[in-house]
Design a protein around this motif. Structure first.
Motif, PDB file in Angstrom:
ATOM      1  N   GLN A 149       0.822  -1.213   0.000  1.00 32.15           N
ATOM      2  CA  GLN A 149       0.000   0.000   0.000  1.00 32.15           C
ATOM      3  C   GLN A 149       0.859   1.267   0.000  1.00 32.15           C
ATOM      4  OE1 GLN A 149      -2.050   0.726   3.967  1.00 32.15           O
ATOM      5  NE2 GLN A 149      -2.190  -1.491   3.779  1.00 32.15           N
ATOM      6  N   HIS A 204      -0.017   1.299  15.841  1.00 33.46           N
ATOM      7  CA  HIS A 204       0.859   0.704  14.830  1.00 33.46           C
ATOM      8  C   HIS A 204       2.138   1.524  14.678  1.00 33.46           C
ATOM      9  CE1 HIS A 204      -3.058  -1.011  13.808  1.00 33.46           C
ATOM     10  NE2 HIS A 204      -2.391  -1.995  13.251  1.00 33.46           N
ATOM     11  N   GLU A 244     -11.382  -4.704  12.401  1.00 28.12           N
ATOM     12  CA  GLU A 244     -10.550  -3.524  12.666  1.00 28.12           C
ATOM     13  C   GLU A 244     -11.303  -2.277  12.224  1.00 28.12           C
ATOM     14  OE1 GLU A 244      -6.464  -3.694  11.336  1.00 28.12           O
ATOM     15  OE2 GLU A 244      -6.525  -5.881  11.396  1.00 28.12           O
ATOM     16  N   GLU A 256     -10.956  -3.555   8.084  1.00 31.19           N
ATOM     17  CA  GLU A 256     -10.912  -4.919   7.547  1.00 31.19           C
ATOM     18  C   GLU A 256     -11.315  -5.937   8.593  1.00 31.19           C
ATOM     19  OE1 GLU A 256      -6.959  -5.587   6.103  1.00 31.19           O
ATOM     20  OE2 GLU A 256      -6.057  -5.510   8.090  1.00 31.19           O
TER      21      GLU A 256
HETATM   22  P1  AMP Z   1      -4.425  -2.414   6.526  1.00 28.92           P
HETATM   23  O1  AMP Z   1      -3.465  -3.373   5.904  1.00 28.92           O
HETATM   24  O2  AMP Z   1      -5.548  -2.036   5.645  1.00 28.92           O
HETATM   25  O3  AMP Z   1      -4.884  -2.845   7.886  1.00 28.92           O
HETATM   26  O4  AMP Z   1      -3.572  -1.070   6.799  1.00 28.92           O
HETATM   27  C1  AMP Z   1      -2.477  -1.036   7.688  1.00 28.92           C
HETATM   28  C2  AMP Z   1      -2.517   0.268   8.470  1.00 28.92           C
HETATM   29  O5  AMP Z   1      -2.481   1.382   7.550  1.00 28.92           O
HETATM   30  C3  AMP Z   1      -3.801   0.483   9.273  1.00 28.92           C
HETATM   31  O6  AMP Z   1      -3.723  -0.154  10.512  1.00 28.92           O
HETATM   32  C4  AMP Z   1      -3.828   2.003   9.383  1.00 28.92           C
HETATM   33  O7  AMP Z   1      -2.909   2.445  10.369  1.00 28.92           O
HETATM   34  C5  AMP Z   1      -3.322   2.435   8.022  1.00 28.92           C
HETATM   35  N1  AMP Z   1      -4.443   2.627   7.088  1.00 28.92           N
HETATM   36  C6  AMP Z   1      -4.927   1.722   6.217  1.00 28.92           C
HETATM   37  N2  AMP Z   1      -5.970   2.205   5.522  1.00 28.92           N
HETATM   38  C7  AMP Z   1      -6.165   3.455   5.952  1.00 28.92           C
HETATM   39  C8  AMP Z   1      -7.116   4.481   5.643  1.00 28.92           C
HETATM   40  N3  AMP Z   1      -8.051   4.331   4.692  1.00 28.92           N
HETATM   41  N4  AMP Z   1      -7.018   5.648   6.326  1.00 28.92           N
HETATM   42  C9  AMP Z   1      -6.071   5.830   7.280  1.00 28.92           C
HETATM   43  N5  AMP Z   1      -5.153   4.901   7.615  1.00 28.92           N
HETATM   44  C10 AMP Z   1      -5.193   3.737   6.974  1.00 28.92           C
END
Ligand code: AMP
Length: 363
Positions: A149, A204, A244, A256
């Motif tokens: 990402q 995190h 989450e 998610e």
């Molecule tokens: P994920 O793999 O989607 O859980 O993303 C990992 C981390 O990135 C999350 O725990 C957030 O800290 C951050 N993150 C992911 N998506 C978003 C979003 N749409 N807005 C803000 N922070 C995000």
């Protein structure tokens, strides 16, 4: 009774350890000879798509579950045709694709950050009209711990981001300015009864969970429970599920799901009446569920890349150490510790102390 687990990492290890007092035994299937769960469970060393190995696993257990999310769909389908598998593979299928996941949240009227599916570069330009900037571009599958990402802050960063991630199915989401990240973990049995753990507040660092704190009596508990209940019932789920969420000004937006025991629930081993690991086993074996109430206030700190000195971590009598016996490697979760206190105030101090002590690594 015996449980087969696809994946032999620390989650399988903690499931196996939770099973011991109940007289339950686990067999794990993992491609790696040094899977850390193999120290406390039998190991079948094989690829996840090795049908003969899947057959060998399933034949010797009462139920099959998984701790690893990227199990090939055909392996699960093969198992499902012949053996009981919990949680239901539809949950895994949903969690394996961020678009499916987000669409499920929308269908169930659970708020989410604005999102758009992206398959071609030209769609990006259009999408940011909806998401605005900053936004985060993610691979729809195989991403974890912040991998796959990229945050986009300016239009001129799109080409570079596309070069890195393009060619795979992607999703772009508004980057949410959250006050905190929380998760709710719940367990549902075959009869549809649901028990909920108190919310966990998660911090995190570089995309990986650094520490998580239990939040008994959080003002958003009821809302989070409503959301996860909708998901559990919709999927006719059996086992432990984690959801989450972002807390944005008191509104919860879903990020998610994880259709398995979850890192943000490790504190439940010492900080809840019955842990997420034991309750997952109870649910999939159709045993009565255990009480999910918190015992005091708890916080869990992950050890990532290196293990701290054992004696130093244990320097506070309220700390419990879990060393997964994994080889240290940058970015790898190799252990955790949980600290428990009588009050929230005491916990904050104990957590700060633990984080300081945990930074003193083994030489
Ligand atoms: P994920 O793999 O989607 O859980 O993303 C990992 C981390 O990135 C999350 O725990 C957030 O800290 C951050 N993150 C992911 N998506 C978003 C979003 N749409 N807005 C803000 N922070 C995000």
């Amino acid at each position: 009774m015996k449980i087969g687990i696809l994946g032999g990492g620390q989650l399988a290890r903690m499931l196996a350890l939770a099973g011991y007092p109940l007289g339950l035994q686990c067999v794990v299937l993992d491609p790696s000879a040094d899977a850390c769960a193999a120290q406390v469970a039998d190991l079948i060393q094989a690829d996840y798509n090795d049908q003969a190995a899947l057959h060998e696993l399933a034949e010797q257990v009462d139920v099959v579950t998984f701790e690893f999310e990227n199990i090939p769909a055909q392996s699960l389908n093969y198992l499902l045709e012949n053996y009981p598998v919990y949680p239901p593979p539809i949950a895994l299928h949903t969690a394996q694709d961020r678009l499916n996941e987000k669409n499920l949240f929308r269908q169930l009227q659970i708020p989410v950050p604005e999102f758009v599916a992206i398959d071609r570069f030209e769609q990006l330009q259009q999408a940011i009209v909806r998401t605005g900037l900053p936004a985060v571009l993610k691979t729809r599958s195989m991403g974890y711990d912040g991998k796959g990402q990229i945050v986009l802050r300016h239009q001129n960063e799109m080409t570079q981001a596309w070069r890195q991630l393009g060619g795979r199915p992607l999703i772009i989401e508004s980057l949410v300015g959250f006050d905190r990240e929380v998760s709710i973990i719940a367990v549902r049995n075959r009869a549809g009864d649901i028990y909920y753990y108190p919310l966990s507040e998660n911090t995190h660092y570089r995309g990986i969970l650094h520490y998580a704190q239990s939040c008994p009596d959080d003002h958003l508990q009821a809302r989070a429970q409503d959301y996860i209940k909708c998901i559990l019932d919709e999927l006719n789920y059996v086992g432990v599920l984690a959801l989450e969420l972002f807390d944005v000004n008191g509104e919860l937006l879903a990020n998610e799901i994880a259709p398995r025991v979850h890192n943000s629930g490790h504190w439940t081993i010492e900080g809840a009446e019955v842990s997420q690991f034991e309750n997952h086993l109870r649910a999939i074996l159709d045993l009565p569920l255990g009480d999910t109430q918190a015992v005091g206030f708890s916080a869990m700190v992950n050890f990532i890349g290196t293990m701290p000195e054992t004696a130093i971590v244990l320097g506070d009598a309220n700390v419990h150490l879990h060393d997964y016996s994994k080889a240290p490697r940058p970015g790898r979760k190799i252990g955790h510790a949980t600290v428990r206190s009588e009050t929230q105030m005491e916990l904050s101090d104990a957590l700060k102390n633990l984080i300081t002590r945990a930074s003193i690594v083994k030489q």
